[in-house]
Motif scaffolding. Structure first.
Motif, PDB file in Angstrom:
ATOM      1  N   GLU A  27       0.829  -1.202   0.000  1.00 31.37           N
ATOM      2  CA  GLU A  27       0.000   0.000   0.000  1.00 31.37           C
ATOM      3  C   GLU A  27       0.869   1.261   0.000  1.00 31.37           C
ATOM      4  O   GLU A  27       0.547   2.245  -0.679  1.00 31.37           O
ATOM      5  CB  GLU A  27      -0.948  -0.009   1.202  1.00 31.37           C
ATOM      6  CG  GLU A  27      -2.080  -1.029   1.074  1.00 31.37           C
ATOM      7  CD  GLU A  27      -3.110  -0.862   2.179  1.00 31.37           C
ATOM      8  OE1 GLU A  27      -2.934   0.028   3.038  1.00 31.37           O
ATOM      9  OE2 GLU A  27      -4.099  -1.619   2.176  1.00 31.37           O
ATOM     10  N   VAL A  81       2.258   1.709  -3.511  1.00 36.36           N
ATOM     11  CA  VAL A  81       1.274   2.281  -4.429  1.00 36.36           C
ATOM     12  C   VAL A  81       1.160   3.787  -4.218  1.00 36.36           C
ATOM     13  O   VAL A  81       1.126   4.572  -5.175  1.00 36.36           O
ATOM     14  CB  VAL A  81      -0.096   1.596  -4.254  1.00 36.36           C
ATOM     15  CG1 VAL A  81      -1.188   2.370  -4.988  1.00 36.36           C
ATOM     16  CG2 VAL A  81      -0.039   0.162  -4.766  1.00 36.36           C
ATOM     17  N   GLY A  82       1.105   4.211  -2.966  1.00 35.20           N
ATOM     18  CA  GLY A  82       1.021   5.636  -2.671  1.00 35.20           C
ATOM     19  C   GLY A  82       2.213   6.407  -3.207  1.00 35.20           C
ATOM     20  O   GLY A  82       2.069   7.495  -3.785  1.00 35.20           O
ATOM     21  N   LEU A  98       1.941   6.582  -7.084  1.00 38.33           N
ATOM     22  CA  LEU A  98       0.926   7.518  -7.551  1.00 38.33           C
ATOM     23  C   LEU A  98       1.377   8.967  -7.377  1.00 38.33           C
ATOM     24  O   LEU A  98       1.082   9.821  -8.219  1.00 38.33           O
ATOM     25  CB  LEU A  98      -0.397   7.272  -6.818  1.00 38.33           C
ATOM     26  CG  LEU A  98      -1.090   5.945  -7.136  1.00 38.33           C
ATOM     27  CD1 LEU A  98      -2.331   5.765  -6.272  1.00 38.33           C
ATOM     28  CD2 LEU A  98      -1.452   5.857  -8.616  1.00 38.33           C
ATOM     29  N   ARG A  99       2.085   9.250  -6.303  1.00 42.49           N
ATOM     30  CA  ARG A  99       2.632  10.602  -6.142  1.00 42.49           C
ATOM     31  C   ARG A  99       3.648  10.902  -7.245  1.00 42.49           C
ATOM     32  O   ARG A  99       3.723  12.019  -7.757  1.00 42.49           O
ATOM     33  CB  ARG A  99       3.276  10.754  -4.758  1.00 42.49           C
ATOM     34  CG  ARG A  99       2.269  10.920  -3.629  1.00 42.49           C
ATOM     35  CD  ARG A  99       2.942  11.373  -2.349  1.00 42.49           C
ATOM     36  NE  ARG A  99       3.878  10.367  -1.839  1.00 42.49           N
ATOM     37  CZ  ARG A  99       3.516   9.366  -1.055  1.00 42.49           C
ATOM     38  NH1 ARG A  99       2.236   9.214  -0.702  1.00 42.49           N
ATOM     39  NH2 ARG A  99       4.420   8.501  -0.612  1.00 42.49           N
ATOM     40  N   VAL A 125      -4.585   9.513 -12.899  1.00 42.59           N
ATOM     41  CA  VAL A 125      -4.091   9.038 -11.608  1.00 42.59           C
ATOM     42  C   VAL A 125      -5.183   8.287 -10.854  1.00 42.59           C
ATOM     43  O   VAL A 125      -4.931   7.252 -10.222  1.00 42.59           O
ATOM     44  CB  VAL A 125      -3.541  10.206 -10.770  1.00 42.59           C
ATOM     45  CG1 VAL A 125      -3.162   9.739  -9.368  1.00 42.59           C
ATOM     46  CG2 VAL A 125      -2.329  10.840 -11.454  1.00 42.59           C
ATOM     47  N   ALA A 126      -6.412   8.806 -10.928  1.00 46.27           N
ATOM     48  CA  ALA A 126      -7.527   8.134 -10.260  1.00 46.27           C
ATOM     49  C   ALA A 126      -7.767   6.747 -10.858  1.00 46.27           C
ATOM     50  O   ALA A 126      -8.080   5.792 -10.138  1.00 46.27           O
ATOM     51  CB  ALA A 126      -8.787   8.986 -10.363  1.00 46.27           C
ATOM     52  N   TYR A 149      -5.441   4.846 -12.298  1.00 48.29           N
ATOM     53  CA  TYR A 149      -4.339   4.015 -11.790  1.00 48.29           C
ATOM     54  C   TYR A 149      -4.633   3.553 -10.364  1.00 48.29           C
ATOM     55  O   TYR A 149      -4.387   2.401  -9.999  1.00 48.29           O
ATOM     56  CB  TYR A 149      -3.034   4.816 -11.795  1.00 48.29           C
ATOM     57  CG  TYR A 149      -2.334   4.928 -13.131  1.00 48.29           C
ATOM     58  CD1 TYR A 149      -3.008   4.686 -14.316  1.00 48.29           C
ATOM     59  CD2 TYR A 149      -0.999   5.289 -13.209  1.00 48.29           C
ATOM     60  CE1 TYR A 149      -2.375   4.797 -15.532  1.00 48.29           C
ATOM     61  CE2 TYR A 149      -0.345   5.409 -14.432  1.00 48.29           C
ATOM     62  CZ  TYR A 149      -1.045   5.158 -15.590  1.00 48.29           C
ATOM     63  OH  TYR A 149      -0.413   5.268 -16.792  1.00 48.29           O
ATOM     64  N   ARG A 150      -5.149   4.471  -9.546  1.00 49.95           N
ATOM     65  CA  ARG A 150      -5.435   4.133  -8.147  1.00 49.95           C
ATOM     66  C   ARG A 150      -6.479   3.013  -8.055  1.00 49.95           C
ATOM     67  O   ARG A 150      -6.324   2.060  -7.281  1.00 49.95           O
ATOM     68  CB  ARG A 150      -5.918   5.376  -7.402  1.00 49.95           C
ATOM     69  CG  ARG A 150      -6.127   5.130  -5.899  1.00 49.95           C
ATOM     70  CD  ARG A 150      -6.681   6.365  -5.215  1.00 49.95           C
ATOM     71  NE  ARG A 150      -5.781   7.505  -5.369  1.00 49.95           N
ATOM     72  CZ  ARG A 150      -4.739   7.730  -4.613  1.00 49.95           C
ATOM     73  NH1 ARG A 150      -4.420   6.884  -3.648  1.00 49.95           N
ATOM     74  NH2 ARG A 150      -3.984   8.802  -4.805  1.00 49.95           N
ATOM     75  N   ARG A 151      -7.533   3.113  -8.840  1.00 50.93           N
ATOM     76  CA  ARG A 151      -8.571   2.074  -8.816  1.00 50.93           C
ATOM     77  C   ARG A 151      -7.990   0.722  -9.227  1.00 50.93           C
ATOM     78  O   ARG A 151      -8.265  -0.308  -8.593  1.00 50.93           O
ATOM     79  CB  ARG A 151      -9.724   2.464  -9.753  1.00 50.93           C
ATOM     80  CG  ARG A 151     -10.586   3.609  -9.239  1.00 50.93           C
ATOM     81  CD  ARG A 151     -11.859   3.724 -10.050  1.00 50.93           C
ATOM     82  NE  ARG A 151     -11.591   4.029 -11.453  1.00 50.93           N
ATOM     83  CZ  ARG A 151     -11.476   5.255 -11.942  1.00 50.93           C
ATOM     84  NH1 ARG A 151     -11.593   6.302 -11.128  1.00 50.93           N
ATOM     85  NH2 ARG A 151     -11.253   5.448 -13.233  1.00 50.93           N
ATOM     86  N   ASP A 209      -5.627  -0.596  -6.473  1.00 52.07           N
ATOM     87  CA  ASP A 209      -6.375  -1.019  -5.279  1.00 52.07           C
ATOM     88  C   ASP A 209      -6.894  -2.444  -5.469  1.00 52.07           C
ATOM     89  O   ASP A 209      -6.852  -3.263  -4.535  1.00 52.07           O
ATOM     90  CB  ASP A 209      -7.541  -0.071  -5.013  1.00 52.07           C
ATOM     91  CG  ASP A 209      -7.087   1.247  -4.373  1.00 52.07           C
ATOM     92  OD1 ASP A 209      -5.927   1.319  -3.928  1.00 52.07           O
ATOM     93  OD2 ASP A 209      -7.901   2.186  -4.322  1.00 52.07           O
ATOM     94  N   SER A 268      -1.010  -0.485 -15.380  1.00 54.06           N
ATOM     95  CA  SER A 268      -0.843   0.045 -14.027  1.00 54.06           C
ATOM     96  C   SER A 268       0.063  -0.850 -13.194  1.00 54.06           C
ATOM     97  O   SER A 268       0.940  -0.371 -12.460  1.00 54.06           O
ATOM     98  CB  SER A 268      -2.212   0.179 -13.345  1.00 54.06           C
ATOM     99  OG  SER A 268      -3.068   1.040 -14.055  1.00 54.06           O
TER     100      SER A 268
END
Length: 309
Positions: free
Chosen positions: A4, A7-8, A11-12, A25-26, A28-30, A33, A80
């Protein structure tokens, strides 16, 4: 490195250093996750514990899900995952990349759908009366704004995210528009006389009243309460105009972008000029529009070649 946290960090990186849009970015986050949750269910919480076999199983399981995912969604998911692991190796946070054997599915090449010039005219008229027309003086404020919005989308071929992020200062240069595209790259696009007239009508007659209803903002297009117009609101405006114009095909902001490119190429514009106007990083992306004009090529051949008929 704990997954986790990895991933953070990733994404940054893509948001700040690569300058990807919030929308990308959103997405990629989905995707990540889902990936992290899948690994956690198998007792994997650290990036170093991920093996090529696990990544391959994840890809196979996603591909065989019910209902079957679209090939484009599956390709983005795999992109991703590969991006995350490559980043960790490049930054020295992992020794090996377990996603190296992950191969994206082949996505079908779909030709973009464009409206005809007559359909674009109908769409614009359904959004609001043209400046200088008999109905223009009695037009509702929202219809003046909507006409300017659609005129600008079609005149510039800009993405909807680029249009809603425009500030008033971006259109203050006469017949030029400054657009901030993907990766925060700036480009300058000409604005035709029709769009300029619609913009001037909106800026003088409508925007001051809308701005007085909300907090001060430099954004060009505002909603009825004075807040910046959103992407979702733009979609609804276009869908309402399409319904009013009697267009049965699906019409979106991207439809106007497709139409912009197609009509330019049909009119004889060079593909590299269209590439610059659209803000495409590669001319290969723009060249897909050249296939849309195959009917026009066939007509030219039929009328020009001595042995065409």
């Amino acid at each position: 490195m704990e997954l986790e946290r990895a991933v953070g960090t990733y994404l940054r990186h893509v948001a700040l250093e690569r300058g990807l849009s919030e929308h990308t970015v959103a997405a990629y986050r989905r995707d990540l996750d889902v990936y992290v949750e899948w690994l956690r269910a198998r007792g994997i919480v650290d990036a170093e514990a991920v093996t090529p076999e696990l990544v391959a199983d994840f890809g196979a399981e996603r591909a065989s899900a019910e209902p079957p995912p679209a090939a484009s969604s599956l390709a983005r998911m795999q992109s991703s995952v590969r991006g995350l692991h490559r980043f960790l190796v490049r930054e020295g946070r992992a020794e090996t990349d377990p996603s190296g054997r992950l191969r994206p599915p082949k996505t079908p090449r779909r030709l973009p759908k464009a409206l005809t010039i007559a359909q674009v005219d109908d769409l614009l008229d359904a959004a609001g009366p043209a400046p200088g027309s008999e109905d223009a003086s009695a037009a509702q404020p929202a219809s003046v704004r909507d006409r300017a919005l659609l005129e600008l989308l079609y005149a510039t071929g800009a993405r909807v995210s680029e249009i809603v992020q425009l500030d008033v200062d971006d259109v203050a240069q006469g017949d030029l528009l400054r657009v901030r595209g993907k990766g925060d790259k700036e480009r300058v696009v000409p604005v035709g006389s029709y769009a300029r007239a619609a913009l001037d009508a909106y800026l003088t007659r409508v925007r001051p009243a809308l701005a007085a209803k909300g907090r001060a903002t430099p954004r060009l297009f505002l909603g009825v309460r004075g807040a910046p117009l959103s992407r979702q609101s733009t979609w609804l405006i276009i869908q309402a105009a399409a319904e009013g114009a009697g267009l049965t095909a699906h019409v979106s902001p991207h439809t106007l972008r497709h139409s912009f490119a197609t009509h330019l190429l049909q009119g004889g514009a060079d593909v590299r000029v269209v590439q610059e106007l659209l803000g495409h990083a590669s001319v290969a992306t723009t060249q897909i529009y050249t296939h849309v004009s195959v009917d026009a090529l066939r007509d030219v051949y039929a009328t020009s070649h001595p042995r065409a008929r």
